[in-house]
Design a protein around this motif. Structure first.
Motif, PDB file in Angstrom:
ATOM      1  N   LEU A 164       0.764  -1.424   0.054  1.00  0.00           N
ATOM      2  CA  LEU A 164      -0.120  -0.212   0.028  1.00  0.00           C
ATOM      3  C   LEU A 164       1.147   0.705  -0.310  1.00  0.00           C
ATOM      4  CD1 LEU A 164      -2.905  -0.645   2.672  1.00  0.00           C
ATOM      5  CD2 LEU A 164      -3.318  -0.366  -0.011  1.00  0.00           C
ATOM      6  N   SER A 165       0.694   2.325  -0.879  1.00  0.00           N
ATOM      7  CA  SER A 165       1.504   3.671  -0.901  1.00  0.00           C
ATOM      8  C   SER A 165       0.608   4.501  -0.847  1.00  0.00           C
ATOM      9  CB  SER A 165       2.066   3.900  -2.004  1.00  0.00           C
ATOM     10  OG  SER A 165       2.709   4.510  -1.949  1.00  0.00           O
ATOM     11  N   ILE A 166      -0.217   5.246   0.213  1.00  0.00           N
ATOM     12  CA  ILE A 166      -0.624   6.460   0.325  1.00  0.00           C
ATOM     13  C   ILE A 166      -0.420   7.392   0.560  1.00  0.00           C
ATOM     14  CG2 ILE A 166      -2.668   6.973   2.025  1.00  0.00           C
ATOM     15  CD1 ILE A 166      -2.616   3.938   2.775  1.00  0.00           C
ATOM     16  N   ASN A 167      -0.747   8.742   0.295  1.00  0.00           N
ATOM     17  CA  ASN A 167      -0.640  10.074  -0.288  1.00  0.00           C
ATOM     18  C   ASN A 167      -1.301  10.636   1.169  1.00  0.00           C
ATOM     19  OD1 ASN A 167      -1.133  12.903   0.190  1.00  0.00           O
ATOM     20  ND2 ASN A 167      -0.476  12.643  -2.022  1.00  0.00           N
ATOM     21  N   THR A 168      -0.695  10.871   2.175  1.00  0.00           N
ATOM     22  CA  THR A 168      -1.655  11.217   3.585  1.00  0.00           C
ATOM     23  C   THR A 168      -2.662  12.564   3.705  1.00  0.00           C
ATOM     24  OG1 THR A 168       0.258  11.903   5.061  1.00  0.00           O
ATOM     25  CG2 THR A 168      -0.072   9.507   5.059  1.00  0.00           C
ATOM     26  N   ALA A 169      -2.091  13.528   2.299  1.00  0.00           N
ATOM     27  CA  ALA A 169      -2.375  14.491   2.829  1.00  0.00           C
ATOM     28  C   ALA A 169      -4.258  15.053   1.991  1.00  0.00           C
ATOM     29  CB  ALA A 169      -0.998  16.046   1.421  1.00  0.00           C
ATOM     30  N   ARG A 170      -3.964  13.960   0.332  1.00  0.00           N
ATOM     31  CA  ARG A 170      -5.166  13.587   0.329  1.00  0.00           C
ATOM     32  C   ARG A 170      -6.995  13.103   1.539  1.00  0.00           C
ATOM     33  NH1 ARG A 170      -4.617  13.683  -4.647  1.00  0.00           N
ATOM     34  NH2 ARG A 170      -7.084  14.256  -5.627  1.00  0.00           N
ATOM     35  N   TRP A 171      -6.368  12.673   2.329  1.00  0.00           N
ATOM     36  CA  TRP A 171      -7.527  12.082   3.687  1.00  0.00           C
ATOM     37  C   TRP A 171      -6.921  12.659   5.351  1.00  0.00           C
ATOM     38  CZ3 TRP A 171      -5.006   8.943  -0.381  1.00  0.00           C
ATOM     39  CH2 TRP A 171      -6.011   7.805  -1.254  1.00  0.00           C
ATOM     40  N   SER A 172      -7.890  13.104   5.854  1.00  0.00           N
ATOM     41  CA  SER A 172      -7.687  13.369   6.849  1.00  0.00           C
ATOM     42  C   SER A 172      -7.293  11.739   7.957  1.00  0.00           C
ATOM     43  CB  SER A 172      -9.400  13.340   7.632  1.00  0.00           C
ATOM     44  OG  SER A 172     -10.308  12.655   7.925  1.00  0.00           O
ATOM     45  N   LYS A 173      -6.565  12.049   8.912  1.00  0.00           N
ATOM     46  CA  LYS A 173      -5.962  11.115   9.431  1.00  0.00           C
ATOM     47  C   LYS A 173      -6.987   9.830  10.257  1.00  0.00           C
ATOM     48  CE  LYS A 173      -2.986  14.502  12.956  1.00  0.00           C
ATOM     49  NZ  LYS A 173      -3.467  14.968  14.708  1.00  0.00           N
ATOM     50  N   GLU A 174      -7.992  10.020  10.821  1.00  0.00           N
ATOM     51  CA  GLU A 174      -9.359   9.251  10.333  1.00  0.00           C
ATOM     52  C   GLU A 174      -9.597   8.369   8.277  1.00  0.00           C
ATOM     53  OE1 GLU A 174     -11.778   6.715  12.139  1.00  0.00           O
ATOM     54  OE2 GLU A 174     -10.713   7.948  13.463  1.00  0.00           O
ATOM     55  N   GLY A 175      -9.041   9.145   7.886  1.00  0.00           N
ATOM     56  CA  GLY A 175      -9.831   8.508   6.404  1.00  0.00           C
ATOM     57  C   GLY A 175      -8.940   7.283   6.151  1.00  0.00           C
ATOM     58  N   VAL A 176      -7.338   8.162   6.704  1.00  0.00           N
ATOM     59  CA  VAL A 176      -5.684   7.619   6.660  1.00  0.00           C
ATOM     60  C   VAL A 176      -6.215   5.742   7.005  1.00  0.00           C
ATOM     61  CG1 VAL A 176      -3.000   6.871   7.178  1.00  0.00           C
ATOM     62  CG2 VAL A 176      -4.857   9.284   5.776  1.00  0.00           C
ATOM     63  N   PHE A 177      -7.031   5.391   7.992  1.00  0.00           N
ATOM     64  CA  PHE A 177      -6.325   4.403   9.173  1.00  0.00           C
ATOM     65  C   PHE A 177      -7.502   4.004   8.397  1.00  0.00           C
ATOM     66  CE2 PHE A 177      -9.482   2.708  12.340  1.00  0.00           C
ATOM     67  CZ  PHE A 177      -8.487   1.799  12.792  1.00  0.00           C
ATOM     68  N   GLU A 178      -9.137   4.513   8.099  1.00  0.00           N
ATOM     69  CA  GLU A 178      -9.881   3.624   6.997  1.00  0.00           C
ATOM     70  C   GLU A 178      -9.298   3.259   6.202  1.00  0.00           C
ATOM     71  OE1 GLU A 178     -12.903   2.215   8.552  1.00  0.00           O
ATOM     72  OE2 GLU A 178     -12.312   3.282  10.580  1.00  0.00           O
ATOM     73  N   LEU A 179      -8.563   3.066   5.487  1.00  0.00           N
ATOM     74  CA  LEU A 179      -7.946   3.425   4.317  1.00  0.00           C
ATOM     75  C   LEU A 179      -7.496   1.607   4.405  1.00  0.00           C
ATOM     76  CD1 LEU A 179      -7.204   6.350   2.233  1.00  0.00           C
ATOM     77  CD2 LEU A 179      -8.580   4.119   1.395  1.00  0.00           C
ATOM     78  N   VAL A 180      -5.992   1.558   6.068  1.00  0.00           N
ATOM     79  CA  VAL A 180      -5.401   0.442   6.298  1.00  0.00           C
ATOM     80  C   VAL A 180      -6.372  -0.374   6.603  1.00  0.00           C
ATOM     81  CG1 VAL A 180      -3.492  -0.091   7.539  1.00  0.00           C
ATOM     82  CG2 VAL A 180      -2.796   2.088   6.261  1.00  0.00           C
ATOM     83  N   ARG A 181      -7.253   0.427   7.530  1.00  0.00           N
ATOM     84  CA  ARG A 181      -7.995  -0.881   7.411  1.00  0.00           C
ATOM     85  C   ARG A 181      -9.377  -2.156   7.656  1.00  0.00           C
ATOM     86  NH1 ARG A 181     -13.638  -1.272   9.741  1.00  0.00           N
ATOM     87  NH2 ARG A 181     -14.238   0.665   9.240  1.00  0.00           N
ATOM     88  N   MET A 182      -8.966  -0.993   6.158  1.00  0.00           N
ATOM     89  CA  MET A 182     -10.595  -2.333   5.229  1.00  0.00           C
ATOM     90  C   MET A 182      -9.345  -2.658   4.344  1.00  0.00           C
ATOM     91  SD  MET A 182     -11.991  -0.439   1.867  1.00  0.00           S
ATOM     92  CE  MET A 182     -13.134   0.245   2.676  1.00  0.00           C
ATOM     93  N   ALA A 183      -8.110  -2.434   3.991  1.00  0.00           N
ATOM     94  CA  ALA A 183      -6.955  -3.552   3.254  1.00  0.00           C
ATOM     95  C   ALA A 183      -6.625  -4.754   4.657  1.00  0.00           C
ATOM     96  CB  ALA A 183      -6.009  -2.916   3.001  1.00  0.00           C
ATOM     97  N   LEU A 184      -6.253  -4.223   5.775  1.00  0.00           N
ATOM     98  CA  LEU A 184      -6.514  -5.822   7.043  1.00  0.00           C
ATOM     99  C   LEU A 184      -7.649  -6.349   6.929  1.00  0.00           C
ATOM    100  CD1 LEU A 184      -4.934  -3.687   9.432  1.00  0.00           C
ATOM    101  CD2 LEU A 184      -3.608  -5.446   7.994  1.00  0.00           C
ATOM    102  N   GLU A 185      -8.584  -5.565   6.797  1.00  0.00           N
ATOM    103  CA  GLU A 185      -9.945  -6.533   6.997  1.00  0.00           C
ATOM    104  C   GLU A 185     -10.265  -7.421   5.504  1.00  0.00           C
ATOM    105  OE1 GLU A 185     -13.062  -4.475   8.460  1.00  0.00           O
ATOM    106  OE2 GLU A 185     -12.232  -4.465  10.369  1.00  0.00           O
ATOM    107  N   GLU A 186     -10.048  -7.094   4.466  1.00  0.00           N
ATOM    108  CA  GLU A 186     -10.496  -7.493   3.172  1.00  0.00           C
ATOM    109  C   GLU A 186      -9.562  -8.551   3.055  1.00  0.00           C
ATOM    110  OE1 GLU A 186     -12.983  -7.479   1.663  1.00  0.00           O
ATOM    111  OE2 GLU A 186     -13.732  -6.550   2.843  1.00  0.00           O
TER     112      GLU A 186
END
Length: 203
Positions: A164-186
């Motif tokens: 995973l490569s994420i530009n953290t400027a594009r999402w809030s802190k919560e949004g970044v966490f949710e992206l990673v959480r979804m990747a882990l759960e899926e």
């Protein structure tokens, strides 16, 4: 209710996760959230660097200067991180390792390797309240990149093997966490067709 007041959802996983990125990328924030949600240990390169400073009875500034002068400090730090990665890579338990080289040092022992980044001006703004200035941040990044290449033939800009490569400027802190959480759960081991091979690093 603010995101700070929102309870962190639990994540059921046994994955060994590495998180890497330059200063101000949001790695510490993400790792703290993930460790809380997973209920697992979390070790950062910064923690180990502080340990080395305490053992040598040096300030962080003094230890940084020594690291600039020779390879002894960098190699001591990276050897400890690699040893930690080896231990947790065989444990079949969730763990988070964070440092600029965590993905490289963990190699194929890591189950999920994450790279975080943001435009330089965004990262500089995020570290305004730190001791390190924007100019010092830029100098440190260039210096570290040169040392990685000199010591280990690592090109820090080579990010092919990150999952995973994420530009953290594009999402809030919560949004970044949710992206990673979804990747882990899926993530499903039975559907995993393979990660990119991580080049071996001899520290």
């Amino acid at each position: 209710m603010s995101t700070e007041d929102t309870p962190t959802a639990e994540i059921d996983t046994t994955l060994f996760i590495t998180v890497s990125g330059p200063p101000g990328c949001g790695a510490t924030t993400l790792c703290n959230r993930l460790a809380e949600a997973i209920g697992c240990p979390y070790v950062s390169g910064g923690d180990i660097f502080r340990e080395l400073a305490e053992e040598r009875e040096l300030s962080l500034t003094q230890l940084t200067a020594k690291a600039e002068a020779s390879d002894e400090i960098d190699r001591a730090l990276d050897q400890r991180l690699q040893t930690i990665a080896e231990k947790w890579g065989m444990a079949n338990k969730p763990f988070i390792l964070e440092s600029r080289l965590a993905g490289w040092l963990a190699g194929d022992r890591a189950d999920l390797r994450i790279w975080l980044d943001a435009p330089e001006e965004v990262r500089a703004r995020r570290i305004e309240d730190r001791v390190e200035t924007e100019a010092e941040m830029r100098v440190r990044e260039v210096s570290e990149a040169g040392r990685y290449e000199s010591y280990y033939e690592i090109d820090i800009d080579d990010r092919e093997f990150y999952d995973l490569s994420i530009n953290t400027a594009r999402w809030s802190k919560e949004g970044v966490f949710e992206l990673v959480r979804m990747a882990l759960e899926e993530y499903d081991t039975e559907r995993d067709e393979g990660a990119f091979e991580t080049p071996h690093v001899d520290v």
